[in-house]
Design an enzyme around this catalytic site. Structure first.
Site, PDB file in Angstrom:
ATOM      1  CB  CYS A   1      -1.819   4.208   4.420  1.00 23.44           C
ATOM      2  SG  CYS A   1      -3.250   4.054   2.248  1.00 23.44           S
ATOM      3  CB  SER A   2      -0.260   1.115   6.593  1.00 17.27           C
ATOM      4  OG  SER A   2      -1.169   1.689   7.421  1.00 17.27           O
ATOM      5  CB  CYS A   3      -4.893  -0.532   2.534  1.00 15.98           C
ATOM      6  SG  CYS A   3      -5.572   0.648   2.993  1.00 15.98           S
TER       7      CYS A   3
ATOM      8  CB  CYS B   1      -0.758  -0.277   1.466  1.00 12.91           C
ATOM      9  SG  CYS B   1      -2.040   1.838   1.407  1.00 12.91           S
TER      10      CYS B   1
END
Lengths: 85, 216
Positions: B123-125, B120
């Protein structure tokens, strides 16, 4: 179907990664309708937008600097960011 | 003995051989302060209870890569389930009994021609509702930026070498979907039961930076 990601740089909460703007790819699949995060992020009444997965080659994104030109990146792009290519 | 006297050497190692970790005596960040304030206000005004917040944390902490491993193992051993998983991984996981909430999940299959890896960049999906919290490196700027630029180099640093005749397919979770890699089933595991197969499925193999491994 070939599509190009619009080369726009508006302010705000944008989920179209910078490295894909202006790049051309192939629609991999349609995912369905989702709330537009550009409005959702600010608690504005969101419009529903088509979300599609687009496949780009490394050669298209990184040009001569591509690690392996035929490898691919797939990303979800909202349809209002896409134009026919 | 570390606690026998007051002016003990802070550079010393614990009895288990690890250095002592510093206390986190740091000032709260703006967003940490915001989270605490909003949470306390919501509780004070009676919208939620502290127990509900804690239960939600427990529910998330109880999710682990073992859930994903069961999904992958079933796909390896049940062709009908595999086809359902590749059509709609969210629904297939729910049908197996996993409470993944409203998550939209796509399973991408590794074959002799294609190796998939998930990142991702924005962000940090991560498919938290199935696999639990992501590893710290998944959220690092290095992983997020390098995986779309030089995925083969990143994979080789994880100990995975991809042959030049195999296409690397990087999936950038930019919006509403979450991704799980369906690794290729190792030849040595043909004929094992789904329960036995699940032990071969590692967290990293479901992100695409690892391969299934024989259980230790």
């Amino acid at each position: 179907m070939k599509v190009r990601v619009q080369n726009h740089w508006p302010p705000g909460h944008i989920r179209t990664p910078a490295y894909l703007r202006g790049k051309t790819g192939e629609i991999e699949r349609e995912i369905g309708l989702f709330n537009n995060p550009e409005q959702n992020a600010y608690r504005l009444p969101p419009q529903q937008r088509r979300l599609v997965r687009v496949r780009f080659t490394m050669a298209e994104i990184w040009g001569d600097a591509a690690e392996t030109p035929d490898d691919v990146i797939e990303a979800e792009i909202y349809a209002h960011w896409l134009e026919p290519a | 003995m570390p606690h026998d006297h007051h002016d003990h050497d802070h550079g010393a190692l614990s009895p288990s051989g690890h250095p002592y970790r510093k206390d986190d005596d740091i000032v709260l960040s703006y967003w940490q302060m915001m989270e605490i304030s909003v949470r306390e206000l919501l509780i004070e005004k009676g919208h939620i209870t502290a127990a509900q917040v804690h239960n939600q944390i427990n529910t998330m902490d109880a999710r682990s890569p073992a859930n994903g491993a069961k999904v992958v193992a079933r796909a390896w051993s049940d062709p009908e389930f595999k086809s359902a998983l590749l059509t709609d991984a969210g629904q297939a996981s729910r049908d197996m009994g996993f409470d993944i909430g409203p998550m939209h999940l796509i399973a991408v299959e590794n074959t002799i021609l294609v190796h998939n890896v998930v990142v991702c960049t924005l962000c940090s999906c991560y498919p938290r509702n199935l696999l639990g919290l992501p590893p710290d490196w998944y959220k690092s700027r290095a992983y997020r930026s390098r995986t779309v630029i030089e995925p083969r180099k990143v994979l080789s640093e994880f100990g995975v070498e991809i042959a030049q005749d195999v296409q690397v397919r990087v999936h950038d979770s930019t919006a509403d979907m979450r991704y799980i890699v369906l690794p290729a089933q190792p030849k040595e595991t043909m004929g094992l039961s789904a329960d036995e197969l699940a032990y071969w499925v590692t967290r990293d193999s479901m992100i695409g930076v690892g391969l299934p491994q024989a259980p230790k």
